[in-house]
Design a protein around this motif. Structure first.
Motif, PDB file in Angstrom:
ATOM      1  N   HIS A 118       2.991  -3.463  11.253  1.00 40.56           N
ATOM      2  CA  HIS A 118       4.175  -2.655  10.978  1.00 40.56           C
ATOM      3  C   HIS A 118       4.127  -2.112   9.555  1.00 40.56           C
ATOM      4  O   HIS A 118       3.512  -2.714   8.671  1.00 40.56           O
ATOM      5  CB  HIS A 118       5.461  -3.477  11.146  1.00 40.56           C
ATOM      6  CG  HIS A 118       5.611  -4.109  12.485  1.00 40.56           C
ATOM      7  ND1 HIS A 118       5.309  -5.432  12.720  1.00 40.56           N
ATOM      8  CD2 HIS A 118       6.014  -3.591  13.675  1.00 40.56           C
ATOM      9  CE1 HIS A 118       5.522  -5.711  13.991  1.00 40.56           C
ATOM     10  NE2 HIS A 118       5.941  -4.616  14.594  1.00 40.56           N
ATOM     11  N   LEU A 119       4.811  -0.993   9.358  1.00 40.76           N
ATOM     12  CA  LEU A 119       4.995  -0.442   8.019  1.00 40.76           C
ATOM     13  C   LEU A 119       6.446  -0.637   7.607  1.00 40.76           C
ATOM     14  O   LEU A 119       7.362  -0.355   8.377  1.00 40.76           O
ATOM     15  CB  LEU A 119       4.663   1.050   7.989  1.00 40.76           C
ATOM     16  CG  LEU A 119       4.892   1.712   6.624  1.00 40.76           C
ATOM     17  CD1 LEU A 119       3.776   1.335   5.657  1.00 40.76           C
ATOM     18  CD2 LEU A 119       4.986   3.232   6.761  1.00 40.76           C
ATOM     19  N   PHE A 120       6.653  -1.133   6.390  1.00 38.90           N
ATOM     20  CA  PHE A 120       7.991  -1.262   5.823  1.00 38.90           C
ATOM     21  C   PHE A 120       8.165  -0.188   4.752  1.00 38.90           C
ATOM     22  O   PHE A 120       7.409  -0.159   3.774  1.00 38.90           O
ATOM     23  CB  PHE A 120       8.193  -2.641   5.185  1.00 38.90           C
ATOM     24  CG  PHE A 120       8.058  -3.795   6.143  1.00 38.90           C
ATOM     25  CD1 PHE A 120       8.315  -3.636   7.499  1.00 38.90           C
ATOM     26  CD2 PHE A 120       7.671  -5.046   5.687  1.00 38.90           C
ATOM     27  CE1 PHE A 120       8.194  -4.702   8.384  1.00 38.90           C
ATOM     28  CE2 PHE A 120       7.554  -6.117   6.557  1.00 38.90           C
ATOM     29  CZ  PHE A 120       7.814  -5.945   7.911  1.00 38.90           C
ATOM     30  N   ALA A 121       9.134   0.683   4.931  1.00 35.55           N
ATOM     31  CA  ALA A 121       9.403   1.749   3.963  1.00 35.55           C
ATOM     32  C   ALA A 121      10.567   1.323   3.072  1.00 35.55           C
ATOM     33  O   ALA A 121      11.703   1.218   3.537  1.00 35.55           O
ATOM     34  CB  ALA A 121       9.727   3.054   4.683  1.00 35.55           C
ATOM     35  N   LEU A 122      10.283   1.064   1.811  1.00 31.25           N
ATOM     36  CA  LEU A 122      11.280   0.537   0.881  1.00 31.25           C
ATOM     37  C   LEU A 122      11.675   1.572  -0.162  1.00 31.25           C
ATOM     38  O   LEU A 122      10.835   2.324  -0.651  1.00 31.25           O
ATOM     39  CB  LEU A 122      10.741  -0.705   0.158  1.00 31.25           C
ATOM     40  CG  LEU A 122      10.147  -1.828   1.006  1.00 31.25           C
ATOM     41  CD1 LEU A 122       9.829  -3.021   0.119  1.00 31.25           C
ATOM     42  CD2 LEU A 122      11.082  -2.227   2.133  1.00 31.25           C
ATOM     43  N   ALA A 123      12.940   1.565  -0.517  1.00 28.44           N
ATOM     44  CA  ALA A 123      13.417   2.426  -1.600  1.00 28.44           C
ATOM     45  C   ALA A 123      13.102   1.769  -2.943  1.00 28.44           C
ATOM     46  O   ALA A 123      13.100   0.541  -3.066  1.00 28.44           O
ATOM     47  CB  ALA A 123      14.920   2.651  -1.467  1.00 28.44           C
ATOM     48  N   ASN A 124      12.823   2.576  -3.942  1.00 29.58           N
ATOM     49  CA  ASN A 124      12.617   2.055  -5.293  1.00 29.58           C
ATOM     50  C   ASN A 124      13.961   1.708  -5.921  1.00 29.58           C
ATOM     51  O   ASN A 124      14.927   2.465  -5.808  1.00 29.58           O
ATOM     52  CB  ASN A 124      11.898   3.087  -6.165  1.00 29.58           C
ATOM     53  CG  ASN A 124      10.446   3.257  -5.773  1.00 29.58           C
ATOM     54  OD1 ASN A 124       9.772   2.299  -5.417  1.00 29.58           O
ATOM     55  ND2 ASN A 124       9.962   4.488  -5.836  1.00 29.58           N
ATOM     56  N   LEU A 139       0.881  -1.173   0.000  1.00 30.23           N
ATOM     57  CA  LEU A 139       0.000   0.000   0.000  1.00 30.23           C
ATOM     58  C   LEU A 139       0.917   1.220   0.000  1.00 30.23           C
ATOM     59  O   LEU A 139       1.280   1.736   1.058  1.00 30.23           O
ATOM     60  CB  LEU A 139      -0.919   0.013   1.223  1.00 30.23           C
ATOM     61  CG  LEU A 139      -2.018   1.092   1.184  1.00 30.23           C
ATOM     62  CD1 LEU A 139      -3.072   0.754   0.125  1.00 30.23           C
ATOM     63  CD2 LEU A 139      -2.682   1.247   2.548  1.00 30.23           C
ATOM     64  N   PRO A 140       1.323   1.677  -1.189  1.00 29.43           N
ATOM     65  CA  PRO A 140       2.372   2.690  -1.283  1.00 29.43           C
ATOM     66  C   PRO A 140       2.009   4.061  -0.744  1.00 29.43           C
ATOM     67  O   PRO A 140       2.853   4.952  -0.718  1.00 29.43           O
ATOM     68  CB  PRO A 140       2.665   2.751  -2.786  1.00 29.43           C
ATOM     69  CG  PRO A 140       1.428   2.246  -3.438  1.00 29.43           C
ATOM     70  CD  PRO A 140       0.864   1.222  -2.507  1.00 29.43           C
ATOM     71  N   CYS A 141       0.777   4.232  -0.299  1.00 27.26           N
ATOM     72  CA  CYS A 141       0.376   5.511   0.272  1.00 27.26           C
ATOM     73  C   CYS A 141      -0.974   5.323   0.959  1.00 27.26           C
ATOM     74  O   CYS A 141      -1.691   4.365   0.677  1.00 27.26           O
ATOM     75  CB  CYS A 141       0.265   6.572  -0.833  1.00 27.26           C
ATOM     76  SG  CYS A 141       0.014   8.252  -0.227  1.00 27.26           S
ATOM     77  N   TYR A 142      -1.321   6.220   1.884  1.00 26.34           N
ATOM     78  CA  TYR A 142      -2.672   6.191   2.446  1.00 26.34           C
ATOM     79  C   TYR A 142      -3.561   7.216   1.751  1.00 26.34           C
ATOM     80  O   TYR A 142      -4.665   7.504   2.199  1.00 26.34           O
ATOM     81  CB  TYR A 142      -2.662   6.418   3.965  1.00 26.34           C
ATOM     82  CG  TYR A 142      -1.873   7.614   4.453  1.00 26.34           C
ATOM     83  CD1 TYR A 142      -2.320   8.913   4.238  1.00 26.34           C
ATOM     84  CD2 TYR A 142      -0.686   7.429   5.146  1.00 26.34           C
ATOM     85  CE1 TYR A 142      -1.604  10.003   4.694  1.00 26.34           C
ATOM     86  CE2 TYR A 142       0.044   8.510   5.611  1.00 26.34           C
ATOM     87  CZ  TYR A 142      -0.424   9.798   5.383  1.00 26.34           C
ATOM     88  OH  TYR A 142       0.304  10.876   5.834  1.00 26.34           O
ATOM     89  N   SER A 143      -3.082   7.751   0.640  1.00 26.75           N
ATOM     90  CA  SER A 143      -3.835   8.690  -0.182  1.00 26.75           C
ATOM     91  C   SER A 143      -4.379   7.980  -1.420  1.00 26.75           C
ATOM     92  O   SER A 143      -3.640   7.323  -2.149  1.00 26.75           O
ATOM     93  CB  SER A 143      -2.926   9.847  -0.614  1.00 26.75           C
ATOM     94  OG  SER A 143      -3.396  10.468  -1.780  1.00 26.75           O
ATOM     95  N   VAL A 165       3.540  -2.160   3.075  1.00 32.66           N
ATOM     96  CA  VAL A 165       4.759  -1.728   2.393  1.00 32.66           C
ATOM     97  C   VAL A 165       4.519  -0.397   1.701  1.00 32.66           C
ATOM     98  O   VAL A 165       3.528  -0.228   0.981  1.00 32.66           O
ATOM     99  CB  VAL A 165       5.215  -2.770   1.354  1.00 32.66           C
ATOM    100  CG1 VAL A 165       6.412  -2.247   0.565  1.00 32.66           C
ATOM    101  CG2 VAL A 165       5.567  -4.080   2.034  1.00 32.66           C
ATOM    102  N   TYR A 166       5.443   0.528   1.926  1.00 31.38           N
ATOM    103  CA  TYR A 166       5.402   1.853   1.305  1.00 31.38           C
ATOM    104  C   TYR A 166       6.552   1.996   0.316  1.00 31.38           C
ATOM    105  O   TYR A 166       7.684   1.578   0.597  1.00 31.38           O
ATOM    106  CB  TYR A 166       5.518   2.932   2.383  1.00 31.38           C
ATOM    107  CG  TYR A 166       5.873   4.302   1.846  1.00 31.38           C
ATOM    108  CD1 TYR A 166       4.882   5.189   1.444  1.00 31.38           C
ATOM    109  CD2 TYR A 166       7.207   4.700   1.734  1.00 31.38           C
ATOM    110  CE1 TYR A 166       5.211   6.446   0.940  1.00 31.38           C
ATOM    111  CE2 TYR A 166       7.540   5.952   1.234  1.00 31.38           C
ATOM    112  CZ  TYR A 166       6.543   6.813   0.837  1.00 31.38           C
ATOM    113  OH  TYR A 166       6.865   8.047   0.335  1.00 31.38           O
ATOM    114  N   ASN A 167       6.278   2.568  -0.847  1.00 32.04           N
ATOM    115  CA  ASN A 167       7.302   2.959  -1.813  1.00 32.04           C
ATOM    116  C   ASN A 167       7.125   4.429  -2.154  1.00 32.04           C
ATOM    117  O   ASN A 167       5.990   4.891  -2.319  1.00 32.04           O
ATOM    118  CB  ASN A 167       7.182   2.160  -3.114  1.00 32.04           C
ATOM    119  CG  ASN A 167       7.447   0.692  -2.945  1.00 32.04           C
ATOM    120  OD1 ASN A 167       6.526  -0.071  -2.651  1.00 32.04           O
ATOM    121  ND2 ASN A 167       8.688   0.293  -3.129  1.00 32.04           N
TER     122      ASN A 167
END
Length: 359
Positions: free
Chosen positions: A207-213, A130-134, A174-176
């Motif tokens: 948990h949220l995982f923040a990953l780099a592209n 879910l790359p954003c909550y927007s 997961v966030y990108n």
């Protein structure tokens, strides 16, 4: 599509060797019900590469022979594999922790109506993208209507107990970043996600995982097309932290492609960089039955800076606390907002959290 490997191969990166093998990450195929801009697999509905029954059975043999504790199933959409459920059942019967890298919309695909119940019944840990909550940002990156279907999927999982610490059913998101930027500090962004998803949708997660592209495949090709590849690589290299080297995922994980070939990570798999084992330059899953990969050299290239920049990035999120975060700073204020970056051109820095008004 632009091939970024020739560009990445020119960039030096420190040599690495493997630690003890703890996770077998298996790509069950590149078929997916979505085609996302950031996808380093270049997955989509028209891909036909899928793991066969023999290699799927071999996965279970290797888990048992090597005493591997975690099976990480990915794709594409791994659930579309005809062997997905048998693999899950077999691994759980061995006492192996199973992670399903789920895109959430698969839960509402025809023929998958009972998927959420199956995952809960087997105690599968879900890592959901879910790359954003927007809504606007998600649909821009993943396709129209994806956000709404993702929210529906999350609510279904919550109803089964996922995201509730009392249930033992783990749900991670997961966030990108939306573009050529580093992700914001993971802990602060995770707090934003939890607040916004609960306030607006009544959704909880662990948990949220923040990953780099990664500058490969679809995302890397886009960078080349827009003339921003060199700038993004300069950002990653400039943010390099050598202390992240000891915990990068390739130290303890082996990536298996749909044909059973081994790679040091999922990104190397997509770049066509095979892993060596026991003197072989290209090893297969069956080689793990009799050979321990600990101590083997890891193939590295320029894209590896994506895992070692800033707070670090792995399939399990950031590698350590973000050392650039200013104490007392409001989450998301450390960089230019996504919308502003998209309006004024690429911003090579840390991406801000989405505006609350966009949720």
């Amino acid at each position: 599509m632009h091939d970024t490997l020739p560009l990445l191969a020119k960039i030096d990166f420190p040599r690495l060797r493997r630690h003890r093998l703890e996770t077998l990450q298996v790509n069950l195929g590149y078929r997916c019900n979505q085609s996302c801009l950031h996808c380093h697999v270049n997955a989509g509905p028209n891909r036909t590469e899928m793991m066969d029954a023999d290699n799927a059975a071999l996965v279970l043999e290797v888990l048992k022979a090597r005493g591997i504790g975690t099976l990480d199933l990915t794709g594409g959409a791994p659930e579309l594999s005809p062997h997905f459920r048998a693999l899950v059942r077999g691994a759980r019967a061995l006492g192996v922790r199973v992670i399903d890298r789920c895109n959430l919309t698969i839960l509402s695909e025809p023929g998958q109506e009972d998927l959420a119940d199956f995952l809960a019944g087997e105690g599968v840990e879900i890592t959901a993208s879910l790359p954003c909550y927007s809504r606007d940002n998600v649909d821009r990156q993943r396709g129209d209507g994806v956000f709404e279907r993702s929210i529906t999927g999350l609510r279904r999982l919550n109803a089964l107990g996922y995201g509730d610490a009392r249930s033992g059913l783990v749900l991670n998101l997961v966030y990108n970043p939306q573009g050529p930027s580093l992700p914001p500090p993971q802990e602060a962004l995770g707090e934003d996600y939890k607040r916004e998803l609960m306030q607006h949708f009544g959704i909880s997660f662990d948990h949220l995982f923040a990953l780099a592209n990664m500058p490969i495949q679809r995302f890397g090709s886009t960078l080349v097309s827009k003339g921003t590849f060199d700038g993004y690589m300069a950002l990653l290299r400039g943010a390099y932290r050598p202390e992240n080297l000891d915990t990068v995922m390739c130290r303890s994980l082996v990536s298996v492609d749909w044909q059973g070939w081994l790679n040091d990570c999922d990104f190397n798999q997509m770049l066509g960089l095979p892993a060596g084992l026991a003197g072989k330059s290209r090893a297969h899953l069956r080689d793990l039955l009799t050979n321990d990969p600990e101590g083997e050299a890891i193939r590295v290239s320029g894209h590896c800076y994506g895992c070692t920049a800033g707070q670090g990035s792995s399939c399990g999120g950031a590698l350590g606390a973000d050392r650039e975060e200013v104490e007392g700073q409001e989450p998301g204020r450390a960089a230019t907002a996504t919308a502003r970056a998209e309006t004024n051109g690429p911003t090579f820095g840390r991406e801000a959290a989405p505006s609350r008004a966009a949720a």
